[in-house]
Design a protein around this motif. Structure first.
Motif, mmCIF file in Angstrom:
data_model
loop_
_atom_site.group_PDB
_atom_site.id
_atom_site.type_symbol
_atom_site.label_atom_id
_atom_site.label_comp_id
_atom_site.label_asym_id
_atom_site.label_seq_id
_atom_site.Cartn_x
_atom_site.Cartn_y
_atom_site.Cartn_z
ATOM 1 N N LEU A 156 -17.648 3.534 -1.780
ATOM 2 C CA LEU A 156 -17.367 2.344 -0.969
ATOM 3 C C LEU A 156 -18.199 2.323 0.304
ATOM 4 C CD1 LEU A 156 -15.477 -0.178 -0.805
ATOM 5 C CD2 LEU A 156 -13.892 1.252 0.492
ATOM 6 N N GLY A 157 -18.671 3.495 0.739
ATOM 7 C CA GLY A 157 -19.346 3.586 2.037
ATOM 8 C C GLY A 157 -18.360 3.430 3.173
ATOM 9 N N ALA A 158 -17.143 3.962 2.982
ATOM 10 C CA ALA A 158 -16.087 3.780 3.983
ATOM 11 C C ALA A 158 -16.409 4.541 5.264
ATOM 12 C CB ALA A 158 -14.747 4.238 3.425
ATOM 13 N N HIS A 159 -16.203 3.892 6.389
ATOM 14 C CA HIS A 159 -16.387 4.553 7.677
ATOM 15 C C HIS A 159 -15.055 4.946 8.320
ATOM 16 C CE1 HIS A 159 -15.145 0.772 9.537
ATOM 17 N NE2 HIS A 159 -16.147 0.137 8.950
ATOM 18 N N THR A 160 -13.942 4.468 7.757
ATOM 19 C CA THR A 160 -12.624 4.764 8.313
ATOM 20 C C THR A 160 -11.662 5.111 7.182
ATOM 21 O OG1 THR A 160 -12.992 3.238 10.159
ATOM 22 C CG2 THR A 160 -10.717 3.869 9.722
ATOM 23 N N VAL A 161 -10.916 6.196 7.359
ATOM 24 C CA VAL A 161 -9.903 6.619 6.398
ATOM 25 C C VAL A 161 -8.601 6.828 7.167
ATOM 26 C CG1 VAL A 161 -9.230 8.329 4.673
ATOM 27 C CG2 VAL A 161 -11.657 7.774 4.987
ATOM 28 N N LEU A 162 -7.629 5.948 6.914
ATOM 29 C CA LEU A 162 -6.369 5.994 7.656
ATOM 30 C C LEU A 162 -5.235 6.473 6.764
ATOM 31 C CD1 LEU A 162 -6.639 2.543 9.487
ATOM 32 C CD2 LEU A 162 -7.160 4.799 10.428
ATOM 33 N N PRO A 163 -4.520 7.529 7.157
ATOM 34 C CA PRO A 163 -3.365 7.970 6.370
ATOM 35 C C PRO A 163 -2.188 7.022 6.554
ATOM 36 C CG PRO A 163 -3.580 9.319 8.334
ATOM 37 C CD PRO A 163 -4.765 8.389 8.335
ATOM 38 N N PHE A 164 -1.404 6.874 5.503
ATOM 39 C CA PHE A 164 -0.175 6.078 5.583
ATOM 40 C C PHE A 164 0.966 6.902 5.019
ATOM 41 C CE2 PHE A 164 2.991 3.142 3.817
ATOM 42 C CZ PHE A 164 3.304 2.421 4.963
ATOM 43 N N GLU A 165 1.872 7.346 5.893
ATOM 44 C CA GLU A 165 3.045 8.073 5.434
ATOM 45 C C GLU A 165 4.046 7.097 4.822
ATOM 46 O OE1 GLU A 165 4.828 10.683 8.250
ATOM 47 O OE2 GLU A 165 3.002 11.888 8.500
ATOM 48 N N ILE A 166 4.688 7.525 3.748
ATOM 49 C CA ILE A 166 5.642 6.659 3.051
ATOM 50 C C ILE A 166 7.012 6.783 3.714
ATOM 51 C CG2 ILE A 166 6.724 6.099 0.855
ATOM 52 C CD1 ILE A 166 3.699 5.657 0.893
ATOM 53 N N PRO A 167 7.515 5.687 4.311
ATOM 54 C CA PRO A 167 8.841 5.738 4.950
ATOM 55 C C PRO A 167 9.943 5.926 3.906
ATOM 56 C CG PRO A 167 7.574 3.816 5.672
ATOM 57 C CD PRO A 167 6.875 4.368 4.477
ATOM 58 N N GLN A 168 11.063 6.493 4.339
ATOM 59 C CA GLN A 168 12.158 6.749 3.396
ATOM 60 C C GLN A 168 12.792 5.462 2.861
ATOM 61 O OE1 GLN A 168 15.589 6.197 3.912
ATOM 62 N NE2 GLN A 168 15.466 5.422 6.014
ATOM 63 N N ASP A 169 12.620 4.351 3.580
ATOM 64 C CA ASP A 169 13.161 3.069 3.120
ATOM 65 C C ASP A 169 12.053 2.103 2.713
ATOM 66 O OD1 ASP A 169 12.149 2.774 5.682
ATOM 67 O OD2 ASP A 169 13.838 1.594 6.429
ATOM 68 N N PHE A 170 10.957 2.627 2.211
ATOM 69 C CA PHE A 170 9.814 1.829 1.775
ATOM 70 C C PHE A 170 10.268 0.793 0.755
ATOM 71 C CE2 PHE A 170 5.580 1.661 -0.530
ATOM 72 C CZ PHE A 170 4.849 1.168 0.539
ATOM 73 N N THR A 171 9.860 -0.457 0.932
ATOM 74 C CA THR A 171 10.375 -1.540 0.081
ATOM 75 C C THR A 171 9.529 -1.821 -1.147
ATOM 76 O OG1 THR A 171 9.197 -3.279 1.306
ATOM 77 C CG2 THR A 171 11.399 -2.667 2.095
ATOM 78 N N ASP A 172 8.287 -1.382 -1.152
ATOM 79 C CA ASP A 172 7.394 -1.657 -2.279
ATOM 80 C C ASP A 172 7.618 -0.582 -3.337
ATOM 81 O OD1 ASP A 172 5.376 -2.320 -4.015
ATOM 82 O OD2 ASP A 172 3.865 -2.630 -2.455
ATOM 83 N N GLY A 173 8.210 -0.969 -4.473
ATOM 84 C CA GLY A 173 8.718 0.020 -5.412
ATOM 85 C C GLY A 173 7.705 0.674 -6.312
ATOM 86 N N PHE A 174 6.563 1.124 -5.741
ATOM 87 C CA PHE A 174 5.738 1.933 -6.627
ATOM 88 C C PHE A 174 6.277 3.357 -6.676
ATOM 89 C CE2 PHE A 174 3.100 3.702 -3.179
ATOM 90 C CZ PHE A 174 2.874 2.648 -2.313
ATOM 91 N N GLN A 175 5.696 4.166 -7.524
ATOM 92 C CA GLN A 175 6.321 5.413 -7.951
ATOM 93 C C GLN A 175 6.846 6.287 -6.818
ATOM 94 O OE1 GLN A 175 4.371 7.851 -11.144
ATOM 95 N NE2 GLN A 175 4.156 9.242 -9.414
ATOM 96 N N ILE A 176 6.110 6.393 -5.734
ATOM 97 C CA ILE A 176 6.450 7.309 -4.651
ATOM 98 C C ILE A 176 7.589 6.795 -3.772
ATOM 99 C CG2 ILE A 176 4.955 6.449 -2.795
ATOM 100 C CD1 ILE A 176 5.044 10.080 -3.952
ATOM 101 N N ALA A 177 7.927 5.512 -3.876
ATOM 102 C CA ALA A 177 8.780 4.841 -2.894
ATOM 103 C C ALA A 177 10.144 5.492 -2.720
ATOM 104 C CB ALA A 177 8.960 3.374 -3.271
#
Length: 265
Positions: A167-188
């Motif tokens: 991609l040639g990405a210049h920025t990589v931002l981590p996103f921690e998954i909150p315990q009440d994450f609303t988007d129901g993908f596998q990790i949620a």
């Protein structure tokens, strides 16, 4: 809906034509992830959302064109500009958009490098949310109950460093998954294990949906028994004290969107 071929013919068969029915009911955009993505897209007036699905995380202050190879998913998309196509051959002119976005989709693309090259071709900025398959710790569900998911994920997900480079990405931002994450993908549901007992929730995760019942049902039976006995809670008492966990989800930014920085991996 506008229809465009993915590679000179009928759009590629998409797994979400099979599993995407009712997707929006479980996969509700999380406002914290939305904020991160929208800040990365700030100032973009025209955006193409590749692998758009039902339209999660699209900015409301931009003109968005949704692209997906699945009719089932595009039929759930609320927008007016919808194109049936694969990421590897986007039917747009060079530089047609201010920004391109792709959220939890690049692992589904048959040709990752070609798809990322198309994002770079049609937009001046690229924003990609994905997962690092080499990150640890992993989700307890995979480690303890369904190691078959790990094998599927390792086959589908490209190492994060490869995606960053392509991609040639210049920025990589981590996103921690909150315990009440609303988007129901596998990790949620890492702190809500009882949710994995719900077949509708499992169906909204592509890895779950691609495993045969002969694999999933015994594993869920073991989880149900561990929840009933209290074994799961004793084993994961530390998780019950956490508000969020870094499970390796990253937002990559490339193109003309500010200073070059990098955090996380």
């Amino acid at each position: 809906m506008t229809s465009a071929s993915a590679a000179g013919g009928t759009p590629a068969t998409a797994v979400y034509d099979r599993i995407g029915v009712g997707y929006r009911a479980v996969r509700r955009p999380d406002p914290r992830l939305a904020d991160l993505i929208h800040r990365a897209l700030a100032g973009a007036r025209t955006v193409v959302n590749v692998g758009a699905g039902a339209g999660s995380y699209e900015p409301s202050d931009a003109e968005v064109t949704a692209v997906d190879p699945s009719r089932v998913m595009l039929e759930q998309h609320p927008g007016r500009r919808k194109v049936l196509a694969g990421a590897e051959e986007l039917p747009f002119e060079d530089g047609a958009f201010d920004a391109a976005m792709a959220v939890m989709t690049v692992h589904h693309w048959p040709d990752l490098r070609r798809g990322l090259g198309e994002l770079r071709r049609v937009a001046r900025r690229q924003v990609v949310f994905t997962w690092d398959p080499g990150h640890r710790p992993g989700l307890w569900l995979v480690e303890e109950y369904l190691p078959e998911i790990r094998r599927l994920e390792q086959a589908r997900f490209t190492p994060l460093s490869t995606v960053v480079e392509a991609l040639g990405a210049h920025t990589v931002l981590p996103f921690e998954i909150p315990q009440d994450f609303t988007d129901g993908f596998q990790i949620a549901y890492w702190r809500r294990p009882e949710c994995y007992l719900d077949a509708a929730i499992r169906q909204a995760s592509s890895t779950f949906a691609q495993l045969p019942p002969s694999v999933v049902e015994p594993a869920i039976g073991r989880l149900r028994a561990d929840l009933a006995s209290g074994a799961w809670r004793r084993r994961h008492a530390d998780l019950l004290e956490r508000e969020s966990v870094d499970y390796g989800y990253r937002l990559l930014i490339a193109g003309s969107s500010g200073e070059a920085t990098c955090s996380g991996s």
